[in-house]
Scaffold this motif. Structure first.
Motif, PDB file in Angstrom:
ATOM      1  N   LEU A   1       0.825  -1.217   0.000  1.00 58.51           N
ATOM      2  CA  LEU A   1       0.000   0.000   0.000  1.00 58.51           C
ATOM      3  C   LEU A   1       0.858   1.265   0.000  1.00 58.51           C
ATOM      4  CD1 LEU A   1      -2.648  -1.232   2.602  1.00 58.51           C
ATOM      5  CD2 LEU A   1      -2.807  -1.307   0.107  1.00 58.51           C
ATOM      6  N   VAL A   2       2.010   1.186   0.646  1.00 62.93           N
ATOM      7  CA  VAL A   2       3.008   2.271   0.571  1.00 62.93           C
ATOM      8  C   VAL A   2       4.300   1.581   0.158  1.00 62.93           C
ATOM      9  CG1 VAL A   2       4.315   4.008   1.860  1.00 62.93           C
ATOM     10  CG2 VAL A   2       1.880   3.663   2.356  1.00 62.93           C
ATOM     11  N   ASP A   3       4.970   2.163  -0.852  1.00 63.53           N
ATOM     12  CA  ASP A   3       6.021   1.400  -1.518  1.00 63.53           C
ATOM     13  C   ASP A   3       7.357   2.153  -1.548  1.00 63.53           C
ATOM     14  OD1 ASP A   3       7.342  -0.438  -2.997  1.00 63.53           O
ATOM     15  OD2 ASP A   3       6.088  -0.264  -4.789  1.00 63.53           O
ATOM     16  N   GLY A   4       8.215   1.853  -0.592  1.00 67.97           N
ATOM     17  CA  GLY A   4       9.586   2.380  -0.630  1.00 67.97           C
ATOM     18  C   GLY A   4       9.680   3.891  -0.537  1.00 67.97           C
ATOM     19  N   LEU A   5       8.910   4.470   0.375  1.00 65.20           N
ATOM     20  CA  LEU A   5       8.851   5.927   0.493  1.00 65.20           C
ATOM     21  C   LEU A   5       9.991   6.451   1.371  1.00 65.20           C
ATOM     22  CD1 LEU A   5       7.057   8.338  -0.250  1.00 65.20           C
ATOM     23  CD2 LEU A   5       5.745   7.906   1.830  1.00 65.20           C
ATOM     24  N   SER A   6      10.648   7.515   0.912  1.00 65.15           N
ATOM     25  CA  SER A   6      11.718   8.141   1.701  1.00 65.15           C
ATOM     26  C   SER A   6      11.558   9.652   1.697  1.00 65.15           C
ATOM     27  CB  SER A   6      13.095   7.806   1.118  1.00 65.15           C
ATOM     28  OG  SER A   6      13.311   6.420   1.109  1.00 65.15           O
ATOM     29  N   PHE A   7      11.665  10.261   2.852  1.00 68.80           N
ATOM     30  CA  PHE A   7      11.714  11.722   2.966  1.00 68.80           C
ATOM     31  C   PHE A   7      12.182  12.061   4.366  1.00 68.80           C
ATOM     32  CE2 PHE A   7       7.362  10.534   4.169  1.00 68.80           C
ATOM     33  CZ  PHE A   7       7.175  11.216   5.352  1.00 68.80           C
ATOM     34  N   SER A   8      12.561  13.312   4.573  1.00 69.73           N
ATOM     35  CA  SER A   8      12.932  13.697   5.929  1.00 69.73           C
ATOM     36  C   SER A   8      12.481  15.126   6.194  1.00 69.73           C
ATOM     37  CB  SER A   8      14.438  13.548   6.129  1.00 69.73           C
ATOM     38  OG  SER A   8      15.097  14.456   5.296  1.00 69.73           O
ATOM     39  N   ILE A   9      12.312  15.433   7.469  1.00 69.33           N
ATOM     40  CA  ILE A   9      11.919  16.786   7.870  1.00 69.33           C
ATOM     41  C   ILE A   9      12.856  17.236   8.981  1.00 69.33           C
ATOM     42  CG2 ILE A   9      10.058  18.253   8.754  1.00 69.33           C
ATOM     43  CD1 ILE A   9       8.028  16.264   7.738  1.00 69.33           C
ATOM     44  N   ALA A  10      13.508  18.368   8.755  1.00 67.21           N
ATOM     45  CA  ALA A  10      14.409  18.907   9.778  1.00 67.21           C
ATOM     46  C   ALA A  10      13.600  19.690  10.795  1.00 67.21           C
ATOM     47  CB  ALA A  10      15.457  19.805   9.121  1.00 67.21           C
ATOM     48  N   LYS A  11      14.196  19.910  11.944  1.00 65.41           N
ATOM     49  CA  LYS A  11      13.556  20.672  13.020  1.00 65.41           C
ATOM     50  C   LYS A  11      13.045  22.011  12.491  1.00 65.41           C
ATOM     51  CE  LYS A  11      14.677  21.470  17.825  1.00 65.41           C
ATOM     52  NZ  LYS A  11      14.226  22.853  17.881  1.00 65.41           N
ATOM     53  N   GLY A  12      11.779  22.308  12.765  1.00 62.46           N
ATOM     54  CA  GLY A  12      11.225  23.599  12.356  1.00 62.46           C
ATOM     55  C   GLY A  12      10.859  23.715  10.880  1.00 62.46           C
ATOM     56  N   HIS A  13      11.041  22.619  10.114  1.00 58.60           N
ATOM     57  CA  HIS A  13      10.719  22.679   8.687  1.00 58.60           C
ATOM     58  C   HIS A  13       9.347  22.070   8.398  1.00 58.60           C
ATOM     59  CE1 HIS A  13      14.607  23.980   6.773  1.00 58.60           C
ATOM     60  NE2 HIS A  13      14.845  24.008   8.066  1.00 58.60           N
ATOM     61  N   ARG A  14       8.863  22.318   7.182  1.00 60.19           N
ATOM     62  CA  ARG A  14       7.524  21.857   6.811  1.00 60.19           C
ATOM     63  C   ARG A  14       7.559  21.064   5.518  1.00 60.19           C
ATOM     64  NH1 ARG A  14       3.465  26.913   7.729  1.00 60.19           N
ATOM     65  NH2 ARG A  14       4.115  27.508   9.828  1.00 60.19           N
ATOM     66  N   LEU A  15       6.732  20.032   5.457  1.00 60.15           N
ATOM     67  CA  LEU A  15       6.639  19.235   4.234  1.00 60.15           C
ATOM     68  C   LEU A  15       5.179  18.892   3.988  1.00 60.15           C
ATOM     69  CD1 LEU A  15       8.381  17.645   2.075  1.00 60.15           C
ATOM     70  CD2 LEU A  15       8.043  15.654   3.548  1.00 60.15           C
ATOM     71  N   GLY A  16       4.743  19.011   2.741  1.00 57.90           N
ATOM     72  CA  GLY A  16       3.395  18.619   2.360  1.00 57.90           C
ATOM     73  C   GLY A  16       3.427  17.243   1.722  1.00 57.90           C
ATOM     74  N   LEU A  17       2.467  16.400   2.084  1.00 52.15           N
ATOM     75  CA  LEU A  17       2.347  15.085   1.449  1.00 52.15           C
ATOM     76  C   LEU A  17       1.033  15.118   0.686  1.00 52.15           C
ATOM     77  CD1 LEU A  17       3.685  12.299   1.363  1.00 52.15           C
ATOM     78  CD2 LEU A  17       2.400  11.680   3.411  1.00 52.15           C
ATOM     79  N   ILE A  18       1.149  15.022  -0.633  1.00 49.15           N
ATOM     80  CA  ILE A  18      -0.034  15.233  -1.465  1.00 49.15           C
ATOM     81  C   ILE A  18      -0.261  14.065  -2.410  1.00 49.15           C
ATOM     82  CG2 ILE A  18       1.451  16.769  -2.851  1.00 49.15           C
ATOM     83  CD1 ILE A  18      -1.745  17.975  -3.124  1.00 49.15           C
ATOM     84  N   GLY A  19      -1.518  13.756  -2.659  1.00 53.70           N
ATOM     85  CA  GLY A  19      -1.828  12.666  -3.575  1.00 53.70           C
ATOM     86  C   GLY A  19      -3.316  12.425  -3.572  1.00 53.70           C
ATOM     87  N   GLU A  20      -3.799  11.717  -4.610  1.00 51.54           N
ATOM     88  CA  GLU A  20      -5.246  11.489  -4.705  1.00 51.54           C
ATOM     89  C   GLU A  20      -5.714  10.524  -3.616  1.00 51.54           C
ATOM     90  OE1 GLU A  20      -5.729   9.886  -8.619  1.00 51.54           O
ATOM     91  OE2 GLU A  20      -5.074   7.905  -7.976  1.00 51.54           O
ATOM     92  N   SER A  21      -7.006  10.390  -3.464  1.00 47.79           N
ATOM     93  CA  SER A  21      -7.582   9.499  -2.474  1.00 47.79           C
ATOM     94  C   SER A  21      -7.075   8.076  -2.688  1.00 47.79           C
ATOM     95  CB  SER A  21      -9.107   9.553  -2.596  1.00 47.79           C
ATOM     96  OG  SER A  21      -9.671   8.728  -1.622  1.00 47.79           O
ATOM     97  N   GLY A  22      -6.627   7.447  -1.613  1.00 45.51           N
ATOM     98  CA  GLY A  22      -6.144   6.072  -1.707  1.00 45.51           C
ATOM     99  C   GLY A  22      -4.670   5.954  -2.066  1.00 45.51           C
ATOM    100  N   SER A  23      -3.957   7.094  -2.171  1.00 46.23           N
ATOM    101  CA  SER A  23      -2.554   7.041  -2.588  1.00 46.23           C
ATOM    102  C   SER A  23      -1.613   6.637  -1.451  1.00 46.23           C
ATOM    103  CB  SER A  23      -2.124   8.382  -3.189  1.00 46.23           C
ATOM    104  OG  SER A  23      -2.347   9.430  -2.273  1.00 46.23           O
ATOM    105  N   GLY A  24      -2.133   6.573  -0.208  1.00 50.13           N
ATOM    106  CA  GLY A  24      -1.287   6.093   0.894  1.00 50.13           C
ATOM    107  C   GLY A  24      -0.856   7.178   1.869  1.00 50.13           C
ATOM    108  N   LYS A  25      -1.478   8.345   1.789  1.00 44.78           N
ATOM    109  CA  LYS A  25      -1.079   9.479   2.657  1.00 44.78           C
ATOM    110  C   LYS A  25      -1.335   9.168   4.127  1.00 44.78           C
ATOM    111  CE  LYS A  25      -3.970  12.338   0.657  1.00 44.78           C
ATOM    112  NZ  LYS A  25      -4.659  11.405  -0.272  1.00 44.78           N
ATOM    113  N   SER A  26      -2.557   8.729   4.429  1.00 41.98           N
ATOM    114  CA  SER A  26      -2.887   8.474   5.838  1.00 41.98           C
ATOM    115  C   SER A  26      -2.073   7.310   6.390  1.00 41.98           C
ATOM    116  CB  SER A  26      -4.376   8.196   6.006  1.00 41.98           C
ATOM    117  OG  SER A  26      -5.113   9.362   5.721  1.00 41.98           O
ATOM    118  N   LEU A  27      -1.884   6.274   5.588  1.00 40.78           N
ATOM    119  CA  LEU A  27      -1.095   5.139   6.077  1.00 40.78           C
ATOM    120  C   LEU A  27       0.332   5.588   6.384  1.00 40.78           C
ATOM    121  CD1 LEU A  27      -2.293   2.133   3.871  1.00 40.78           C
ATOM    122  CD2 LEU A  27      -2.950   2.738   6.212  1.00 40.78           C
ATOM    123  N   THR A  28       0.859   6.506   5.571  1.00 41.45           N
ATOM    124  CA  THR A  28       2.201   7.033   5.845  1.00 41.45           C
ATOM    125  C   THR A  28       2.214   7.781   7.175  1.00 41.45           C
ATOM    126  OG1 THR A  28       2.639   7.221   3.483  1.00 41.45           O
ATOM    127  CG2 THR A  28       4.022   8.548   4.943  1.00 41.45           C
TER     128      THR A  28
END
Ligand SMILES: Nc1ncnc2c1ncn2[C@@H]1O[C@H](COP(=O)(O)OP(=O)(O)OP(=O)(O)O)[C@@H](O)[C@H]1O
Ligand SMILES: [Mg+2]
Length: 262
Positions: free
Chosen positions: A19-46
């Motif tokens: 359902l989620v396939d080999g995802l990599s990302f990082s967030i540094a202290k105080g930084h912001r990242l958006g996770l975007i994708g259509e319904s069912g793309s695995g955002k909530s599971l991430t």
């Protein structure tokens, strides 16, 4: 060092569906990242895998480090030490986080009691200031969740999430279930609080126009895979793949309808 490091995160079902396939990302202290994708793309599971909250029957592999502490495979005790203090989550439905049978003030008090050991007058003062910070009237402390509006419920859930000043806030479609005008207010509130407390933010949404209001960096998720990572501005200027182009086109339509300038 990153506050959140996700590398090669994979979430699969017991019968072997990925359902989620080999995802990599990082967030540094105080930084912001958006996770975007259509319904069912695995955002909530991430978002759930990052905090060790995956539902039973799903398995995560790969590495998730929250402030250097491994999440995948960790026991509940060490996860509880991280939750609320290092990372806290605000969900789409405030009811997910709230107990229908408990007064809102007591619910906001819970993490303060658990993580900060506050009791008595000090606890009451901390609850009052947590409610004030999300612009809720003091009387809301005595109300049950069903006695306040949807927007107020989400504000209470935000107050609970932020009570112990987590270093990272994960917001999973925090405004999607709200009326349009309330959406804008809650989004502005989150934006202001994250900035005021120098928190890091992982903001999950299916809507690029909403993500663009709170963060400049995004990961585009499609069928559980990251198809694009980078500054939102570069993605808007040159979507590259059809999937991202469709997200951009729909965000522009919505933004135009709202009189924005995406
Ligand atoms: N407990 C579960 N068991 C099996 N499959 C699941 C489970 N939870 C989610 N899925 C599936 O995993 C995929 C990703 O789900 P997820 O909830 O992460 O999507 P999402 O990107 O958050 O979508 P939305 O925008 O609708 O919230 C979907 O195909 C969903 O059906
Ligand atoms: Mg979701």
């Amino acid at each position: 060092m990153s506050l959140l490091t996700v590398s090669d995160l994979t979430v699969s079902t017991a019968d072997g569906r990925t359902l989620v396939d080999g995802l990599s990302f990082s967030i540094a202290k105080g930084h912001r990242l958006g996770l975007i994708g259509e319904s069912g793309s695995g955002k909530s599971l991430t978002a759930l895998a990052v905090t060790g909250l995956l539902p039973p029957g799903l398995r995560a592999s790969g590495t998730v480090l929250l402030d250097g502490t491994p999440v995948i495979g960790a026991n509940e005790r060490s996860l509880n030490r991280l939750r609320g203090r290092v990372a806290a989550v605000v969900f789409q439905e405030p009811s997910t986080a709230l107990d229908p049978l408990m007064r809102l003030g007591n619910q906001v008090a819970e993490p303060l009691r658990r993580h900060q050991g506050l009791r008595g007058a000090a606890l009451r003062a901390a609850v009052a200031s947590a409610l004030e910070e999300v612009a809720l009237p003091a009387r809301v402390a005595h109300a049950y969740p069903h006695e306040v509006s949807g927007g107020q419920r989400q504000r209470a859930a935000i107050a609970m999430a932020l009570a112990c000043r987590p270093a990272l806030l994960i917001a999973d479609e925090p405004t999607t279930a709200l009326d349009v005008t309330v959406q804008a207010e809650v989004l502005a509130l989150l934006d202001r609080l994250v900035a005021a407390h120098d928190m890091a933010l992982l903001f999950v949404s299916h809507d690029l126009a909403v993500v663009g209001k709170v963060t400049d960096e995004v990961v585009v998720l499609s069928s559980g895979r990251a198809v694009r990572t980078g500054p939102l501005r570069a993605i808007l200027a040159d979507p590259q793949d059809d999937y991202t182009a469709a997200l951009v086109a729909s965000a522009r339509r919505l933004d135009e309808a709202l009189g924005g300038a995406l």
